[in-house]
Enzyme design. Structure first.
Site, short mmCIF file in Angstrom:
data_model
loop_
_atom_site.label_atom_id
_atom_site.label_comp_id
_atom_site.label_asym_id
_atom_site.label_seq_id
_atom_site.Cartn_x
_atom_site.Cartn_y
_atom_site.Cartn_z
N PHE A 11 62.21 86.50 41.68
CA PHE A 11 60.89 86.87 41.14
C PHE A 11 59.75 86.40 42.06
CE2 PHE A 11 57.71 85.17 37.85
CZ PHE A 11 56.91 86.29 37.91
N THR A 130 58.32 72.67 40.02
CA THR A 130 57.80 73.13 38.73
C THR A 130 57.08 72.00 38.01
OG1 THR A 130 58.55 73.75 36.52
CG2 THR A 130 60.16 72.67 37.89
N ASP A 131 56.19 72.38 37.10
CA ASP A 131 55.53 71.35 36.27
C ASP A 131 56.50 70.73 35.25
OD1 ASP A 131 55.81 73.55 34.55
OD2 ASP A 131 53.74 73.54 33.85
N GLU A 132 57.67 71.38 35.06
CA GLU A 132 58.58 70.90 34.03
C GLU A 132 59.17 69.53 34.35
OE1 GLU A 132 61.06 73.88 32.21
OE2 GLU A 132 59.76 75.48 32.89
N LYS A 159 65.49 69.97 39.11
CA LYS A 159 64.34 70.17 39.98
C LYS A 159 63.72 68.81 40.35
CE LYS A 159 62.62 73.54 41.20
NZ LYS A 159 62.85 74.44 42.38
N ASP A 285 65.48 76.87 17.23
CA ASP A 285 64.72 76.33 18.36
C ASP A 285 65.64 76.01 19.54
OD1 ASP A 285 62.48 75.58 19.69
OD2 ASP A 285 61.87 74.01 18.27
N HIS A 289 63.25 71.17 23.33
CA HIS A 289 62.15 72.07 23.70
C HIS A 289 60.86 71.28 23.98
CE1 HIS A 289 60.39 76.30 22.59
NE2 HIS A 289 59.94 75.86 23.74
P1 NAD Z 1 64.46 83.47 40.05
O1 NAD Z 1 65.58 82.98 39.18
O2 NAD Z 1 63.79 84.76 39.72
O3 NAD Z 1 64.99 83.64 41.54
C1 NAD Z 1 65.82 82.69 42.16
C2 NAD Z 1 66.39 83.32 43.43
O4 NAD Z 1 67.23 82.33 44.04
C3 NAD Z 1 67.25 84.55 43.15
O5 NAD Z 1 66.95 85.56 44.09
C4 NAD Z 1 68.68 84.03 43.37
O6 NAD Z 1 69.56 85.04 43.84
C5 NAD Z 1 68.46 82.94 44.40
N1 NAD Z 1 69.52 81.92 44.36
C6 NAD Z 1 70.00 81.30 43.25
N2 NAD Z 1 70.99 80.46 43.61
C7 NAD Z 1 71.13 80.55 44.95
C8 NAD Z 1 71.98 79.92 45.90
N3 NAD Z 1 72.91 79.03 45.53
N4 NAD Z 1 71.83 80.23 47.22
C9 NAD Z 1 70.88 81.14 47.60
N5 NAD Z 1 70.08 81.78 46.74
C10 NAD Z 1 70.19 81.49 45.43
O7 NAD Z 1 63.45 82.26 40.13
P2 NAD Z 1 61.85 82.28 40.20
O8 NAD Z 1 61.32 82.31 38.83
O9 NAD Z 1 61.41 83.25 41.22
O10 NAD Z 1 61.61 80.79 40.76
C11 NAD Z 1 61.58 80.54 42.15
C12 NAD Z 1 61.32 79.07 42.39
O11 NAD Z 1 60.08 78.70 41.78
C13 NAD Z 1 62.37 78.14 41.76
O12 NAD Z 1 62.60 77.08 42.64
C14 NAD Z 1 61.72 77.67 40.47
O13 NAD Z 1 62.21 76.39 40.12
C15 NAD Z 1 60.27 77.63 40.89
N6 NAD Z 1 59.29 77.80 39.79
C16 NAD Z 1 59.38 78.88 38.96
C17 NAD Z 1 58.43 79.06 37.96
C18 NAD Z 1 58.48 80.24 37.03
O14 NAD Z 1 57.69 80.30 36.07
N7 NAD Z 1 59.33 81.23 37.25
C19 NAD Z 1 57.39 78.12 37.82
C20 NAD Z 1 57.32 77.04 38.71
C21 NAD Z 1 58.28 76.90 39.70
P1 TYD Z 2 60.52 80.60 29.33
O1 TYD Z 2 59.93 81.89 29.76
O2 TYD Z 2 62.01 80.49 29.21
O3 TYD Z 2 59.94 79.48 30.31
P2 TYD Z 2 60.03 77.85 30.20
O4 TYD Z 2 61.05 77.48 29.21
O5 TYD Z 2 60.44 77.51 31.58
O6 TYD Z 2 58.66 77.40 29.82
O7 TYD Z 2 59.91 80.22 27.91
C1 TYD Z 2 58.51 80.12 27.71
C2 TYD Z 2 58.29 79.64 26.29
O8 TYD Z 2 58.74 80.67 25.38
C3 TYD Z 2 59.09 78.39 25.94
O9 TYD Z 2 58.33 77.58 25.05
C4 TYD Z 2 60.31 78.93 25.21
C5 TYD Z 2 59.77 80.18 24.52
N1 TYD Z 2 60.75 81.27 24.34
C6 TYD Z 2 60.94 81.83 23.07
O10 TYD Z 2 60.28 81.44 22.08
N2 TYD Z 2 61.86 82.83 22.92
C7 TYD Z 2 62.61 83.28 23.97
O11 TYD Z 2 63.47 84.18 23.77
C8 TYD Z 2 62.39 82.71 25.27
C9 TYD Z 2 63.18 83.18 26.46
C10 TYD Z 2 61.45 81.71 25.41
#
Ligand code: NAD
Ligand code: TYD
Length: 347
Positions: A11, A130-132, A159, A285, A289
């Protein structure tokens, strides 16, 4: 300059790859991705023929392969996004998160360190976190760069661990790094296991919207293209050894966000206002969470001049439009494995 972007078929990674390939024709961008369920080369169809773009299918958990790629390509910059990224999956299978997020990151750090052998001038390892990792907030307060780590899910623990390894390589081996901790992203190409794309897909298909618990959980949402712009800025102008928090200045309780989404979807689909809200279903839940995430992004704002460029309403509308115009993308990623995941998680 050879730049390795890991997880570029996912993504956020796909938005970063596109930005770098188009904006920096003099950089050679290598996108390394294992193409797990979350990786999809369709995301990059529009730039795959660019002369400065190369895709490498490889798994970061395979240290030998990673070492040899660094030997042959001498990556001067690394932007590391590859990860297992979904909290619910981490609850089902924590070890997969240990392998990719911790061991995979250490493999990359080792390969980078060996490749440059102390000659780090002009080199950079940028880790996307991530902020998590900070755990949960109560009703008040914000995560700053000095908030203590207190992860609560196997995802955030993995992470956090990778962040610690990164810093330890900075201290011990003087490896030049920078790290950003970002809040929840949303936008085009997000896999429909995360809240917003899952609910868009379910509304399209008139399926229940599974809200966890009472829905009073808060997240800080950022449009993915604004995250990609922040990554570009930090890669080029961030200081070695620094952490920057990235957030949307945009907190929403899940239930309020879901109602806004329902309203916008009704309008787009020309359904009577209120029809999507009827799909809201409160379900069991998520264990452990986290109540609330909210980022203080004043450091990156003051020091590097970054701010989100779109409001949440604008970003959400762009996102909905994209999913409605790309039904084929949604159908492709929700066939096969996705169906068994969905059944296990929600039925
Ligand atoms: P995503 O799950 O959409 O994509 C992850 C990608 O990594 C995929 O293309 C997958 O094929 C690849 N991948 C997974 N395991 C692998 C491996 N062993 N070797 C090589 N490639 C591998 O994730 P995203 O949401 O795009 O997140 C990207 C980064 O940003 C992550 O490090 C995540 O922790 C961080 N992040 C995400 C969010 C969010 O809201 N999505 C927020 C903050 C930080
Ligand atoms: P998510 O998109 O999984 O991100 P994160 O857990 O990393 O914050 O979830 C965002 C929020 O939405 C989180 O509080 C969990 C909630 N959630 C639901 O209520 N139902 C769902 O089916 C999913 C996937 C998430």
């Amino acid at each position: 300059m050879n730049i390795l972007i890991t997880g570029g078929a996912g993504f956020i990674g796909s938005h970063v790859v596109r930005l770098f390939v188009l904006k920096y024709p003099n950089y050679n961008i290598y996108n390394l991705d294992a193409l797990t369920y979350a990786g999809n080369l369709e995301n990059l169809k529009d730039i795959e023929d660019r002369p400065n773009y190369t895709f490498i299918k490889a798994d970061i958990t395979d240290g030998e392969v990673i070492d040899s790629l660094f030997k042959s390509h001498k990556f001067e910059g690394v932007i590391h996004l590859a990860a297992e990224s979904h909290v619910d999956r981490s609850i089902e299978d924590p070890l997969a998160f240990v392998k990719t997020n911790i061991i995979g990151t250490v493999n990359l750090l080792n390969a980078f360190k060996q490749c440059w052998d102390g000659n780090f001038n002009g080199k950079r390892f940028y880790h996307i976190s991530t902020d998590e990792v900070y755990g949960t907030l109560g009703q008040k307060g914000l995560f700053t760069e000095s908030t203590a780590y207190n992860p609560n899910s196997p995802y955030s623990a993995s992470k956090a661990s990778s962040d610690h390894f990164l810093r330890s390589y900075g201290e011990t081996y003087k490896l030049p790094y920078v790290v950003t901790n970002c809040s929840n992203n949303y936008g085009q190409n997000q896999f429909p296991e995360k809240l917003i794309p899952l609910f868009i897909n379910n509304i399209i298909n008139n399926k229940p919207l599974p809200v966890y618990g009472d829905g009073n959980y808060t997240r800080d949402w950022l449009y993915v293209k604004d995250h990609a712009l922040a990554i570009d800025l930090v890669y080029h102008e961030g200081l070695d050894g620094e952490t920057y928090n990235i957030g949307g200045f945009n907190e929403w309780k899940n239930i309020d966000l879901v109602k806004l989404l329902c309203n916008q979807m009704d309008k787009k689909l020309k359904r009577p206002i209120g029809s999507s809200e009827k799909l809201i279903t409160y379900v069991k839940d998520r264990p452990g969470h986290d109540l609330r995430y909210a980022i203080d992004a004043s450091k990156i704002n003051k020091e590097l001049g970054w701010r989100p460029s779109v409001t949440f309403e604008q970003g959400l509308e762009k996102t909905i439009d994209w999913y409605l115009e790309n039904k084929e993308w949604l159908d492709n990623v929700t066939s096969g494995q996705y169906k068994s995941y969905y059944k296990k998680q929600y039925n």
